[in-house]
Design an enzyme around this catalytic site. Structure first.
Site, PDB file in Angstrom:
ATOM      1  N   CYS A 280      43.472 -67.485 -10.686  1.00 24.36           N
ATOM      2  CA  CYS A 280      42.168 -67.333 -10.028  1.00 24.36           C
ATOM      3  C   CYS A 280      42.378 -66.491  -8.779  1.00 24.36           C
ATOM      4  O   CYS A 280      43.394 -66.626  -8.103  1.00 24.36           O
ATOM      5  CB  CYS A 280      41.625 -68.721  -9.674  1.00 24.36           C
ATOM      6  SG  CYS A 280      40.224 -68.713  -8.559  1.00 24.36           S
TER       7      CYS A 280
ATOM      8  N   GLU B 251      45.781 -64.724 -16.153  1.00 26.30           N
ATOM      9  CA  GLU B 251      45.267 -65.693 -17.114  1.00 26.30           C
ATOM     10  C   GLU B 251      44.014 -65.160 -17.796  1.00 26.30           C
ATOM     11  O   GLU B 251      43.182 -64.529 -17.174  1.00 26.30           O
ATOM     12  CB  GLU B 251      44.965 -67.020 -16.403  1.00 26.30           C
ATOM     13  CG  GLU B 251      44.543 -68.135 -17.339  1.00 26.30           C
ATOM     14  CD  GLU B 251      44.403 -69.470 -16.628  1.00 26.30           C
ATOM     15  OE1 GLU B 251      43.492 -70.229 -16.975  1.00 26.30           O
ATOM     16  OE2 GLU B 251      45.224 -69.749 -15.720  1.00 26.30           O
TER      17      GLU B 251
END
Length: 354
Positions: free
Chosen positions: A218, A252
């Site tokens: 993130c 990710e």
């Protein structure tokens, strides 16, 4: 510019772990062995099962807390963070009682929150343990010219700070779902430093252990500090950390549309100078010198029309890229300058040179 914070890999691994535990329970006749090794083996099994049960219970607790928080989420109209009043973009599960007048007051140092300016001032002068101090972790990167510092915060040892950081980030992210389960993550917090203290600019998080080689889960740059190149700075730092650990890295998945565009631009910036400087390089060699996964190298070269599709990863890794072509020169000329980290400014390199 953010990968979604989906926890699917963790859910899959947990299901697999539970399946293995049931299979081991079905093989319990091994307990009847009276040998010392058999007894020791069974003790280890019971210990492992107990640890797994505790882990499962903790995970279920965090998942239930996350699910409950989603139901309570409302959009906080504004926050006061340091000297800035910032309009928010998305809901976050802050208790509604803390912003009765449509504004939430957030401590810039510890990221705790309160409902009034008076309470915030009292907290900062009397209660805040991080007042005029850096985030609670070691400094891993520092740019003296711009007074930028990056700190590594362990979610296991600093859960309250990490959870407050996730709550704050959710105000500017649509799909973020991590609030309570922070123990498996490290948070790299970027701050501007001046005589008044440490001012949080943004951060990225990464899993401590990732079988998929994820080096960034993130990333958030808060609105008041955007358009300064800090996003690509943090992306480049994530790759340098992977290289320091002896690993290749990748963000990710899935990526947002803006995230894909940002990473593609960064990957081109890292790859094309190597391609242009050599008469020929393989995809595997480019991955090794940039810290990128071969799949990401191949994806970027295909986007530049420098690599034809291949059926297998082994074929891709061995493909040779010719550097002295008009396509390479044209792609290189079209790149804009990105803000990247200076590898010499990492703490481990400074220790090595002293």
């Amino acid at each position: 510019m953010r990968p979604e914070e989906a926890r699917k890999p963790m859910h899959h691994s947990m299901n697999l772990s539970r399946g293995k535990r049931r299979m081991s329970d079905g093989l319990r006749p091994c307990v009847r062995s009276k040998t010392d090794s058999g007894v020791a083996h069974c003790k280890r099994k019971r210990s492992n099962d107990s640890e797994l049960d505790k882990h499962n219970q903790l995970l279920e607790k965090y998942q239930s807390l996350d699910a409950a928080s989603v139901k309570l989420m409302q959009k906080v109209p504004r926050i006061e963070l340091g000297r800035f009043v910032v309009e928010t973009w998305y809901p976050s599960p802050y208790p509604a009682a803390f912003y009765p007048d449509g504004k939430l007051y957030v401590c810039e140092s510890c990221l705790s929150y309160t409902s009034t300016k008076r309470f915030l001032e009292h907290h900062m002068t009397k209660e805040c343990r991080l007042r005029k101090k850096p985030p609670p972790g070691p400094r891993v990167y520092f740019e003296k010219a711009d007074d930028l510092a990056l700190f590594e915060v362990d979610g296991k040892t600093e859960p309250t700070y990490a959870q407050n950081l996730c709550l704050l980030a959710k105000l500017f992210m649509d799909q973020k779902t991590l609030y309570f389960d922070v123990t498996h993550f490290r948070f790299y917090v970027l701050c501007r430093v001046d005589k008044e203290g440490y001012h949080i600019v943004g951060y990225f998080s990464k899993e401590k252990v990732s079988p998929e080689h994820y080096n960034l889960s993130c990333i958030v740059i808060f609105p008041q500090f955007q358009r300064n190149g800090y996003g690509t700075l943090l992306i480049s730092i994530s790759y340098e950390i992977s290289k320091h650990d002896g690993l290749l890295g990748t963000p990710e998945r899935p990526l947002s549309a803006h995230g894909r565009a940002t990473y593609l631009e960064y990957w081109k910036t890292m790859l094309l100078p190597h391609v242009a400087a050599s008469s020929s390089l393989t995809v595997g060699e480019l991955a090794a010198c940039t810290g990128m996964l071969p799949e990401d190298v191949a994806q970027t070269l295909k986007a530049c029309d420098l690599l034809r599709p291949s059926k297998t990863l082994s074929e891709v890794a061995s493909r040779t890229i010719r550097g002295m072509s008009s396509k390479v020169r044209a792609e290189l000329a079209s790149l804009r300058a990105l803000r990247l980290c200076n590898p010499r400014q990492f703490a481990w390199n400074k220790v090595a040179t002293t």
